[in-house]
Design a protein around this motif. Structure first.
Motif, mmCIF file in Angstrom:
data_model
loop_
_atom_site.group_PDB
_atom_site.id
_atom_site.type_symbol
_atom_site.label_atom_id
_atom_site.label_comp_id
_atom_site.label_asym_id
_atom_site.label_seq_id
_atom_site.Cartn_x
_atom_site.Cartn_y
_atom_site.Cartn_z
ATOM 1 N N VAL A 13 0.827 -1.070 -0.120
ATOM 2 C CA VAL A 13 -0.292 -0.005 -0.107
ATOM 3 C C VAL A 13 0.864 1.302 0.020
ATOM 4 O O VAL A 13 1.943 1.332 0.782
ATOM 5 N N PHE A 14 0.784 2.130 -1.009
ATOM 6 C CA PHE A 14 1.370 3.353 -0.919
ATOM 7 C C PHE A 14 0.654 4.437 -1.584
ATOM 8 O O PHE A 14 -0.185 4.299 -2.401
ATOM 9 N N ALA A 15 1.140 5.877 -1.555
ATOM 10 C CA ALA A 15 0.131 6.756 -1.754
ATOM 11 C C ALA A 15 0.820 7.876 -2.572
ATOM 12 O O ALA A 15 2.169 7.805 -2.865
ATOM 13 N N VAL A 16 -0.008 8.595 -3.430
ATOM 14 C CA VAL A 16 0.834 9.635 -4.357
ATOM 15 C C VAL A 16 1.251 10.819 -3.423
ATOM 16 O O VAL A 16 0.901 10.996 -2.164
ATOM 17 N N LYS A 17 2.331 11.318 -3.650
ATOM 18 C CA LYS A 17 3.093 12.287 -2.905
ATOM 19 C C LYS A 17 2.117 13.413 -2.647
ATOM 20 O O LYS A 17 1.447 13.692 -3.234
ATOM 21 N N GLY A 18 2.110 13.626 -1.100
ATOM 22 C CA GLY A 18 1.207 14.590 -0.733
ATOM 23 C C GLY A 18 -0.331 14.382 -0.642
ATOM 24 O O GLY A 18 -1.195 15.084 -0.195
ATOM 25 N N ARG A 19 -0.318 13.125 -0.906
ATOM 26 C CA ARG A 19 -1.723 12.116 -0.981
ATOM 27 C C ARG A 19 -2.659 13.120 -2.076
ATOM 28 O O ARG A 19 -3.999 13.274 -1.776
ATOM 29 N N GLN A 20 -2.127 13.827 -3.126
ATOM 30 C CA GLN A 20 -3.120 14.412 -3.901
ATOM 31 C C GLN A 20 -3.724 13.418 -4.776
ATOM 32 O O GLN A 20 -3.103 12.266 -5.033
ATOM 33 N N SER A 21 -4.915 13.563 -4.931
ATOM 34 C CA SER A 21 -5.807 12.917 -5.821
ATOM 35 C C SER A 21 -5.468 12.950 -7.418
ATOM 36 O O SER A 21 -6.386 13.551 -8.107
ATOM 37 N N LEU A 22 -4.238 12.452 -7.974
ATOM 38 C CA LEU A 22 -4.040 12.460 -9.220
ATOM 39 C C LEU A 22 -4.230 11.372 -10.315
ATOM 40 O O LEU A 22 -4.129 11.554 -11.164
ATOM 41 N N ILE A 23 -4.460 10.224 -9.654
ATOM 42 C CA ILE A 23 -4.845 9.067 -10.358
ATOM 43 C C ILE A 23 -6.202 9.208 -11.084
ATOM 44 O O ILE A 23 -7.182 9.181 -9.970
ATOM 45 N N GLN A 24 -6.336 9.397 -12.161
ATOM 46 C CA GLN A 24 -7.701 9.687 -12.674
ATOM 47 C C GLN A 24 -8.256 8.283 -13.288
ATOM 48 O O GLN A 24 -7.623 7.496 -13.844
ATOM 49 N N THR A 25 -9.613 8.180 -13.318
ATOM 50 C CA THR A 25 -10.292 6.930 -13.711
ATOM 51 C C THR A 25 -10.078 6.628 -15.301
ATOM 52 O O THR A 25 -10.010 5.559 -15.533
ATOM 53 N N HIS A 26 -9.634 7.708 -16.001
ATOM 54 C CA HIS A 26 -9.644 7.329 -17.496
ATOM 55 C C HIS A 26 -8.411 6.777 -17.526
ATOM 56 O O HIS A 26 -8.135 6.480 -18.769
ATOM 57 N N TRP A 27 -7.198 7.052 -16.880
ATOM 58 C CA TRP A 27 -5.998 5.997 -17.149
ATOM 59 C C TRP A 27 -5.464 5.060 -16.063
ATOM 60 O O TRP A 27 -4.433 4.512 -16.212
ATOM 61 N N GLU A 28 -6.289 5.210 -15.093
ATOM 62 C CA GLU A 28 -5.851 4.063 -13.729
ATOM 63 C C GLU A 28 -5.680 2.806 -14.129
ATOM 64 O O GLU A 28 -4.810 2.172 -13.986
ATOM 65 N N GLU A 29 -6.448 2.129 -15.247
ATOM 66 C CA GLU A 29 -6.479 0.782 -15.689
ATOM 67 C C GLU A 29 -5.112 0.928 -16.457
ATOM 68 O O GLU A 29 -4.495 -0.351 -16.339
ATOM 69 N N GLU A 30 -4.609 1.604 -17.396
ATOM 70 C CA GLU A 30 -3.382 1.603 -18.078
ATOM 71 C C GLU A 30 -2.147 1.611 -16.974
ATOM 72 O O GLU A 30 -1.196 0.825 -17.118
ATOM 73 N N LEU A 31 -2.311 2.400 -15.675
ATOM 74 C CA LEU A 31 -1.480 2.233 -14.638
ATOM 75 C C LEU A 31 -1.155 0.969 -14.052
ATOM 76 O O LEU A 31 -0.156 0.452 -13.939
ATOM 77 N N SER A 48 -3.420 -9.121 -7.374
ATOM 78 C CA SER A 48 -4.406 -8.048 -7.505
ATOM 79 C C SER A 48 -3.996 -6.546 -7.393
ATOM 80 O O SER A 48 -2.929 -6.445 -6.703
ATOM 81 N N ILE A 49 -4.629 -5.786 -8.213
ATOM 82 C CA ILE A 49 -4.245 -4.304 -8.026
ATOM 83 C C ILE A 49 -5.436 -3.443 -8.513
ATOM 84 O O ILE A 49 -6.332 -3.676 -8.932
ATOM 85 N N ASN A 50 -5.525 -2.531 -7.282
ATOM 86 C CA ASN A 50 -6.567 -1.261 -7.449
ATOM 87 C C ASN A 50 -6.269 -0.404 -6.592
ATOM 88 O O ASN A 50 -5.453 -0.429 -5.729
ATOM 89 N N GLY A 51 -6.898 0.840 -6.689
ATOM 90 C CA GLY A 51 -6.764 1.829 -5.676
ATOM 91 C C GLY A 51 -7.547 2.994 -5.636
ATOM 92 O O GLY A 51 -8.869 2.878 -6.130
ATOM 93 N N MET A 52 -7.231 4.025 -5.268
ATOM 94 C CA MET A 52 -8.163 5.228 -5.350
ATOM 95 C C MET A 52 -7.205 6.436 -5.827
ATOM 96 O O MET A 52 -6.100 6.163 -6.420
#
Length: 153
Positions: A13-31, A48-52
Motif C-alpha cells: 500500500v502506498f500513496a501519491v506524494k502529498g496524498r494528492q488525488s492525481l490518479i484519474q479514472t480514465h487512465w488508472e487501468e493503464e497504470l 490483485s491491483i486497485n486503488g483510489m
C-alpha cells in the motif's frame, strides 16, 4: 531433487506524494497494467491491483529471492516516469516515500483480493488514513503518526 518451496503473499500500500488525488479514472487501468508488467518482468506474480485517486493496493505472490524494497523502488520509479511520459497529470506525478507491506497466508488470498478489488466501495465508508491505520493495528505494527504518510487535511 531438493528445492526451495515457499508461499509468500504481500499486500503493498502506498500513496501519491502529498496524498494528492492525481490518479484519474480514465487512465488508472493503464497504470495498473503497467505496474503489472513491472512486477511480472521482475519474476513475481501480481494477484490483485486497485486503488483510489490518492493511493494504490497491490497483492503480490513473491519468490523468496525477491528483495521487496528493490521491487517497490522499481515499481515507483518506473511508474512515475511512465505517468510523466504519457502526460497524464497536469502537475508532476510522484509516489510518496515509504509504503506498507502486509503478509498473508494462502487461505486469506480470496478475501484480500476481494478487499482490493472493492476499494471504491470500501472508501465510501472509510478514509485512506483510517484504512491504513487499521491495517497497521491489525498487523500489530507499532507506529507514530509523524512517521506515516503526509496526510492532507
Amino acid at each position: 531433487m531438493p528445492g526451495t518451496f515457499s508461499q509468500i503473499y504481500i499486500q503493498l500500500v502506498f500513496a501519491v506524494k502529498g496524498r494528492q488525488s492525481l490518479i484519474q479514472t480514465h487512465w488508472e487501468e493503464e497504470l495498473y497494467k503497467y505496474i503489472t508488467g513491472i512486477v511480472t518482468h521482475k519474476g513475481q506474480k501480481l494477484l490483485s491491483i486497485n486503488g483510489m485517486p490518492d493511493h494504490i493496493h497491490i497483492l503480490i505472490g513473491m519468490k523468496p529471492t525477491c528483495c521487496l524494497s528493490d521491487l517497490v523502488r522499481e515499481i515507483k520509479k518506473s511508474s512515475n516516469a511512465w505517468v510523466e511520459e504519457k502526460g497524464f497529470c497536469p502537475s508532476k506525478f510522484q509516489w510518496q516515500e515509504g509504503y506498507g507491506a502486509f503478509s498473508y497466508s494462502h487461505s486469506s488470498l480470496d478475501p484480500v483480493i476481494s478487499y482490493i478489488q472493492n476499494q471504491k466501495d470500501h472508501h465510501r465508508k472509510k478514509t485512506f488514513q483510517e484504512e491504513y491505520k487499521s491495517l497497521l493495528t491489525l498487523f500489530q505494527i507499532d507506529y507514530k503518526d509523524e512517521y506515516l504518510f503526509d496526510w492532507m487535511d
